[in-house]
Design a protein around this motif. Structure first.
Motif, PDB file in Angstrom:
ATOM      1  N   ILE A 130       0.856  -1.179   0.000  1.00 54.72           N
ATOM      2  CA  ILE A 130       0.000   0.000   0.000  1.00 54.72           C
ATOM      3  C   ILE A 130       0.891   1.227   0.000  1.00 54.72           C
ATOM      4  N   ASP A 131       0.659   2.116  -0.958  1.00 57.83           N
ATOM      5  CA  ASP A 131       1.453   3.331  -1.076  1.00 57.83           C
ATOM      6  C   ASP A 131       0.877   4.386  -0.129  1.00 57.83           C
ATOM      7  N   ALA A 132       1.214   4.271   1.157  1.00 55.59           N
ATOM      8  CA  ALA A 132       0.660   5.161   2.181  1.00 55.59           C
ATOM      9  C   ALA A 132       1.578   6.366   2.393  1.00 55.59           C
ATOM     10  N   ASN A 184       5.104   8.751   9.265  1.00 54.33           N
ATOM     11  CA  ASN A 184       5.202   9.499   8.016  1.00 54.33           C
ATOM     12  C   ASN A 184       5.955   8.658   7.002  1.00 54.33           C
ATOM     13  N   GLU A 185       5.386   8.517   5.822  1.00 50.92           N
ATOM     14  CA  GLU A 185       5.948   7.726   4.726  1.00 50.92           C
ATOM     15  C   GLU A 185       6.336   6.308   5.183  1.00 50.92           C
ATOM     16  N   PRO A 186       5.389   5.553   5.765  1.00 53.18           N
ATOM     17  CA  PRO A 186       5.704   4.199   6.214  1.00 53.18           C
ATOM     18  C   PRO A 186       5.621   3.205   5.065  1.00 53.18           C
ATOM     19  N   TYR A 200      -2.751  -5.757   8.520  1.00 45.65           N
ATOM     20  CA  TYR A 200      -1.896  -4.702   8.005  1.00 45.65           C
ATOM     21  C   TYR A 200      -0.599  -4.672   8.795  1.00 45.65           C
ATOM     22  N   GLN A 201       0.516  -4.516   8.071  1.00 46.25           N
ATOM     23  CA  GLN A 201       1.825  -4.413   8.705  1.00 46.25           C
ATOM     24  C   GLN A 201       2.389  -3.041   8.368  1.00 46.25           C
ATOM     25  N   ILE A 202       2.804  -2.323   9.404  1.00 44.68           N
ATOM     26  CA  ILE A 202       3.357  -0.981   9.228  1.00 44.68           C
ATOM     27  C   ILE A 202       4.819  -1.019   9.654  1.00 44.68           C
ATOM     28  N   VAL A 203       5.689  -0.558   8.762  1.00 49.43           N
ATOM     29  CA  VAL A 203       7.109  -0.504   9.076  1.00 49.43           C
ATOM     30  C   VAL A 203       7.547   0.954   9.004  1.00 49.43           C
ATOM     31  N   GLY A 204       8.126   1.443  10.087  1.00 51.59           N
ATOM     32  CA  GLY A 204       8.587   2.821  10.142  1.00 51.59           C
ATOM     33  C   GLY A 204       8.741   3.256  11.580  1.00 51.59           C
ATOM     34  N   SER A 205       9.255   4.443  11.781  1.00 53.86           N
ATOM     35  CA  SER A 205       9.425   4.986  13.122  1.00 53.86           C
ATOM     36  C   SER A 205       8.380   6.072  13.344  1.00 53.86           C
ATOM     37  N   PRO A 206       7.525   5.892  14.346  1.00 59.41           N
ATOM     38  CA  PRO A 206       6.469   6.886  14.549  1.00 59.41           C
ATOM     39  C   PRO A 206       6.932   8.078  15.372  1.00 59.41           C
TER      40      PRO A 206
END
Length: 135
Positions: A26-28, A43-45, A58-64
């Motif tokens: 998913i281009d979130a 932001n930009e995950p 749903y899997q979210i990868v990034g630093s919040p």
């Protein structure tokens, strides 16, 4: 994910397809997770949706970034304020009972629309209480 550290990506995708698992990127631009106390803003995950036998994960990868719930972005706060003022205007406009509610109560209780309206007004629009009152 499945402990396939030695599998190549093509083989892993083939195995997932055999098990009925569909993985979609998913281009979130942003993901916000709201808790009672704070918001986690990614932001930009990198976001992936996995559909396995009708169950979506749903899997979210990034630093919040973390912020308190009270710090809502100005745009969202302005929109929410507009919605609230419209709702207040509607309720101040006469507290009219929706026609659909009157029809539901009349149909359930086997009563006339006038009786259904009176029952809804007496119960402050509570459908269940209005039906009970008419039965």
């Amino acid at each position: 994910m499945f402990g396939g550290g030695g599998l190549n990506p093509r083989k892993m995708k083939q195995m997932m397809n055999q098990m009925g698992i569909d993985l979609t990127e998913i281009d979130a631009e942003e993901v916000i997770i709201r808790t009672a106390d704070e918001e986690l803003v990614f932001n930009e995950p990198e976001v992936q949706k996995m559909d396995a036998q009708g169950q979506e994960t749903y899997q979210i990868v990034g630093s919040p970034d973390t912020r308190p719930r009270s710090e809502a972005p100005a745009v969202e706060a302005g929109e929410a304020g507009d919605d609230e003022s419209e709702a207040d205007d509607e309720s101040e406009a006469g507290d009219e009972i929706p026609e659909a509610d009157i029809e539901i109560v009349a149909g359930r209780a086997g009563a006339s629309k006038e009786d259904a309206r009176a029952a809804l007004e007496a119960t402050d629009g509570d459908l269940a209480a209005a039906v009970e009152r008419l039965e």
